[in-house]
Design a protein around this motif. Structure first.
Motif, short mmCIF file in Angstrom:
data_model
loop_
_atom_site.label_atom_id
_atom_site.label_comp_id
_atom_site.label_asym_id
_atom_site.label_seq_id
_atom_site.Cartn_x
_atom_site.Cartn_y
_atom_site.Cartn_z
N UNK A 186 0.83 -1.21 0.00
CA UNK A 186 0.00 0.00 0.00
C UNK A 186 0.86 1.26 0.00
N UNK A 187 2.06 1.17 0.47
CA UNK A 187 2.93 2.32 0.66
C UNK A 187 3.60 2.78 -0.63
N UNK A 188 3.78 4.09 -0.75
CA UNK A 188 4.57 4.63 -1.85
C UNK A 188 5.97 5.00 -1.37
N UNK A 189 6.29 4.64 -0.12
CA UNK A 189 7.59 4.98 0.47
C UNK A 189 8.53 3.79 0.58
N UNK A 190 7.99 2.57 0.49
CA UNK A 190 8.83 1.38 0.65
C UNK A 190 8.30 0.26 -0.24
N UNK A 191 9.16 -0.74 -0.44
CA UNK A 191 8.76 -1.86 -1.28
C UNK A 191 9.61 -3.07 -0.92
N UNK A 192 9.15 -4.23 -1.38
CA UNK A 192 9.90 -5.46 -1.19
C UNK A 192 11.00 -5.58 -2.24
N UNK A 193 12.16 -6.01 -1.82
CA UNK A 193 13.27 -6.40 -2.70
C UNK A 193 13.66 -7.79 -2.22
N UNK A 194 13.11 -8.79 -2.86
CA UNK A 194 13.30 -10.15 -2.37
C UNK A 194 12.56 -10.31 -1.06
N UNK A 195 13.27 -10.71 0.00
CA UNK A 195 12.66 -10.88 1.31
C UNK A 195 12.95 -9.69 2.21
N UNK A 196 13.53 -8.65 1.64
CA UNK A 196 13.84 -7.44 2.40
C UNK A 196 12.84 -6.35 2.07
#
Length: 166
Positions: A149-159
């Protein structure tokens, strides 16, 4: 070209549901489905909320971009929907879909509080999602839905990492 977004994981519903949660977002999405539009054109027609909507769609990977030059002027970034349709054919446990719907439908104020806690956990370098879920007492589905939902963070693999502005 027909591009179909196949939704096969529950948290992928969140961006789709959030993309039509206000009349302005719905109208902007319809507008960029029909034609390539710049952010300025969207803002002229729909106001500042329209510009926010197009930025949201870009972060959620619902629109594609290209540079267009109009009337011989400088090229401007323009937007168009990436997908022509969605395909949802899935079966999920009730506890997972309830987490997804809760994350998608919670108020902006409630979400802002949870988002800030997640961002604090993520820090500037990013962090393993399992550690964040455990630290905040969230299920992995709920965390994934909140991050989507966020526009500030995202998944990169499991991080989970902060989204870097271009």
């Amino acid at each position: 070209m027909n591009r179909i977004k196949v939704i096969n994981e529950p948290s992928e519903l969140v961006p789709m549901l959030r993309s039509v949660d206000t009349p302005v977002k719905r109208d902007v999405l319809k507008e960029v489905t029909l034609e390539w539009r710049t952010a300025d054109e969207i803002e002229q027609k729909f106001g500042p909320e329209g510009r926010d909507a197009i930025i949201f769609f870009e972060k959620m990977k619902l629109v594609e971009t290209r540079w267009l030059s109009k009337n011989g002027g400088y090229p401007e970034k323009s937007y168009h929907t990436y997908y022509t349709s969605f395909s949802i054919n899935a079966q999920w446990p009730v506890y997972e879909i309830s987490d997804v719907l809760t994350a998608a439908m919670m108020s902006d104020d409630e979400y802002a509080g949870i988002e800030s806690k997640i961002l604090e956990e993520v820090g500037s370098e990013g962090r393993f999602s399992g550690d964040i879920a455990e630290s905040l007492g969230l299920s992995s589905t709920m965390l994934k839905s909140l991050v989507r939902r966020s526009v500030k963070m995202d998944y990169r693999g499991h991080r989970i990492e902060l989204i870097r502005e271009e």
